[in-house]
Design a protein around this motif. Structure first.
Motif, mmCIF file in Angstrom:
data_model
loop_
_atom_site.group_PDB
_atom_site.id
_atom_site.type_symbol
_atom_site.label_atom_id
_atom_site.label_comp_id
_atom_site.label_asym_id
_atom_site.label_seq_id
_atom_site.Cartn_x
_atom_site.Cartn_y
_atom_site.Cartn_z
ATOM 1 N N THR A 2 0.751 -1.158 0.105
ATOM 2 C CA THR A 2 0.168 0.053 -0.105
ATOM 3 C C THR A 2 1.026 1.270 0.206
ATOM 4 N N HIS A 3 2.005 1.209 -0.032
ATOM 5 C CA HIS A 3 2.920 2.182 -0.054
ATOM 6 C C HIS A 3 3.981 2.550 -1.347
ATOM 7 N N ARG A 4 3.502 3.360 -2.205
ATOM 8 C CA ARG A 4 4.119 3.474 -3.682
ATOM 9 C C ARG A 4 5.428 3.681 -3.589
ATOM 10 N N ALA A 5 6.100 4.675 -2.713
ATOM 11 C CA ALA A 5 7.142 5.126 -2.788
ATOM 12 C C ALA A 5 8.224 3.896 -1.950
ATOM 13 N N ASN A 51 7.756 1.062 -1.877
ATOM 14 C CA ASN A 51 7.681 -0.367 -2.759
ATOM 15 C C ASN A 51 8.362 -0.314 -3.942
ATOM 16 N N ALA A 52 8.669 0.871 -4.462
ATOM 17 C CA ALA A 52 9.435 1.559 -5.703
ATOM 18 C C ALA A 52 10.828 1.282 -5.251
ATOM 19 N N LEU A 53 11.347 1.790 -3.988
ATOM 20 C CA LEU A 53 12.776 1.640 -3.512
ATOM 21 C C LEU A 53 12.983 0.213 -3.397
ATOM 22 N N ARG A 54 12.098 -0.860 -2.869
ATOM 23 C CA ARG A 54 12.227 -2.104 -2.582
ATOM 24 C C ARG A 54 12.635 -2.670 -4.190
ATOM 25 N N ALA A 55 11.711 -2.353 -5.134
ATOM 26 C CA ALA A 55 11.871 -2.943 -6.370
ATOM 27 C C ALA A 55 13.202 -2.550 -7.047
ATOM 28 N N ALA A 56 13.524 -1.304 -6.707
ATOM 29 C CA ALA A 56 14.804 -0.636 -7.493
ATOM 30 C C ALA A 56 16.007 -1.325 -6.873
ATOM 31 N N ALA A 57 15.910 -1.815 -5.621
ATOM 32 C CA ALA A 57 17.003 -2.474 -4.874
ATOM 33 C C ALA A 57 17.178 -3.678 -5.551
ATOM 34 N N ALA A 58 16.138 -4.515 -5.814
ATOM 35 C CA ALA A 58 16.482 -5.822 -6.182
ATOM 36 C C ALA A 58 16.650 -5.640 -7.725
ATOM 37 N N LEU A 59 16.378 -4.846 -8.404
ATOM 38 C CA LEU A 59 16.773 -4.656 -10.070
ATOM 39 C C LEU A 59 18.011 -4.371 -10.042
ATOM 40 N N LEU A 60 18.783 -3.648 -8.955
ATOM 41 C CA LEU A 60 20.165 -3.375 -9.036
ATOM 42 C C LEU A 60 21.018 -4.571 -8.580
ATOM 43 N N LEU A 88 4.360 9.459 -1.537
ATOM 44 C CA LEU A 88 4.548 10.440 -2.837
ATOM 45 C C LEU A 88 3.139 10.119 -3.391
ATOM 46 N N HIS A 89 2.756 11.384 -3.929
ATOM 47 C CA HIS A 89 1.617 11.677 -4.446
ATOM 48 C C HIS A 89 1.725 11.899 -6.236
ATOM 49 N N VAL A 133 5.180 5.453 -13.714
ATOM 50 C CA VAL A 133 6.397 4.805 -13.379
ATOM 51 C C VAL A 133 6.434 4.473 -11.971
ATOM 52 N N LEU A 134 5.992 5.263 -11.002
ATOM 53 C CA LEU A 134 5.931 4.985 -9.719
ATOM 54 C C LEU A 134 4.925 3.559 -9.286
ATOM 55 N N ASP A 135 3.947 3.550 -9.929
ATOM 56 C CA ASP A 135 3.063 2.632 -9.812
ATOM 57 C C ASP A 135 3.170 1.542 -10.531
ATOM 58 N N ALA A 136 4.050 1.396 -11.576
ATOM 59 C CA ALA A 136 4.768 0.183 -12.143
ATOM 60 C C ALA A 136 5.805 -0.310 -11.091
ATOM 61 N N LEU A 137 6.608 0.346 -10.642
ATOM 62 C CA LEU A 137 7.638 -0.053 -9.742
ATOM 63 C C LEU A 137 7.063 -0.893 -8.705
#
Length: 402
Positions: free
Chosen positions: A19-22, A24-33, A304-305, A313-317
């Protein structure tokens, strides 16, 4: 056994990861790195052989942040898991059975199939590509895959040890799946934190607190200093969860421009800390990275809103973050097999070129897709597995004793 925390600070559980986009996006970016780093290490020549071009150096820096990015996971885990434990203790509703089923269902539903997949892929690789540098354990890959005796790391005992979170303690990580090391650390933190709270302020009087203190010391002795040295990183996230509402109130009071600038500066600081930690992995740099992640986490307690293209992009991540654990757990044996096919010997690794960088992007996208598919079969059903385990425990508790 239950416990309370005598504090005036409100410690409601942080918003769930979904339920937290920002965050979640940080978590996804770390995994992709992590994925990009492993692919680049397996497929590309080392930075020292890549040339001195500014763009090449910059791309090697960006694609080299993976190992340090794992520390971002630890801070986020402390926030979500540690925060939920603190909330449960404060509300006197913490139960070991429910907590254990929640944590084990979350870990095992991905880990056990990932170990099975690793076994299949590694045995296939050894049978068909056993002559390649990766499956021979060439140290040129900087231990991204095992540097020796891969077949010896595929025995049933090692598989069971990894499923029991004993990798790096009693057994090596399973096969080529060196990424599984961090799950030992996560499982240890999950056990240590509530045991420490019980030992400090648990109900049941002195005997119960002493028992929990003994269990805490036993877990700490089992995992040892290599794991415990990362506990402060995890606790930083839990600390943010403890004062989350105070932080949120301060953020709401800030001017939007001031908050945006603070978040931008914290993001830059996090990227700099990732680079510094990857360049020189030291205790000081680890703490700096954990601190930078914690500051950004605090600034993102209020989501983030964003709207428009940035919001999409934020939603996708954010949506992909629901597959990030699966991606992390399965990508490395797949990447090893791909690299053995494309660059059979370490001397055949690619020199940086536009075509090779595009290939890296494409292969990263393929692995991201595989991670998503794997999550649909595993991670997506975590709630069902947890409910099943809860029913089994309740049924066992109701069973009459002889």
């Amino acid at each position: 056994m239950t416990a309370t925390i005598p504090t005036r600070v409100r410690t409601d559980a942080p918003a769930r990861p979904g339920t937290h986009r920002a965050l979640n996006a940080l978590r996804a970016a770390a995994a992709l790195l992590v994925v990009v780093y492993h692919l680049r290490t397996l497929l590309f020549v080392d930075a020292a052989e890549a040339g001195d071009g500014a763009l090449t150096r910059a791309l090697y820096v960006v694609t080299g942040l993976g190992p340090a990015a794992v520390l971002v996971f630890f801070v986020l885990s402390g926030y979500w898991v540690g925060g939920s434990v603190l909330a449960a203790f404060r509300q006197d509703r913490f139960r070991w059975a429910g907590y254990a089923t929640a944590r084990l269902s979350r870990l095992w539903i991905v880990l056990v199939p990932a170990v099975v997949l690793t076994a299949v892929l590694d045995h296939l690789g050894l049978a068909l590509l056993g002559h390649t540098s990766i499956y021979l354990g060439d140290p040129a890959y900087h231990h991204t895959v095992p540097a020796a005796d891969l077949a010896g790391r595929l025995d049933p005992l090692t598989a069971l040890g990894n499923a029991g979170f004993l990798q790096t303690i009693a057994v090596p990580t399973y096969g080529t799946n060196a990424s599984l090391w961090s799950l030992t650390y996560e499982a240890a933190f999950y056990a240590i934190f509530p045991l420490a709270l019980y030992a400090w302020q648990g109900r049941g009087g002195a005997p119960a607190r002493i028992l929990n203190a003994v269990l805490l010391l036993a877990v700490c002795a089992l995992v040892g200093p290599p794991v415990l040295m990362y506990l402060p990183v995890w606790l930083m996230g839990a600390g943010v969860a403890l004062v989350r509402h105070r932080i949120a109130a301060r953020l709401v009071a800030l001017r939007p421009l001031a908050l945006a600038l603070a978040r931008a500066a914290a993001t830059v600081a996090l990227l700099a800390a990732l680079w510094a930690t990857q360049t020189r992995y030291s205790g000081l740099n680890v703490l700096l990275l954990a601190g930078a992640t914690t500051v950004l986490l605090a600034l993102l307690v209020e989501d983030l809103h964003w709207t428009g293209p940035p919001g999409r992009v934020l939603d996708a991540l954010s949506r992909y973050a629901e597959s990030s654990y699966s991606l992390y757990a399965v990508h490395l044996p797949i990447a090893a097999l791909i690299a053995a096919l494309l660059a059979p010997q370490a001397a055949h690794r690619w020199a940086p070129s536009p075509a090779h960088w595009l290939a890296l992007v494409a292969l990263s996208a393929v692995l991201a897709g595989v991670g998503w598919l794997f999550a649909q079969a595993t991670e997506r059903h975590t709630g069902r597995l947890r409910a099943l385990l809860d029913r089994v425990i309740r049924a066992a508790a109701r069973r009459p004793r002889a």
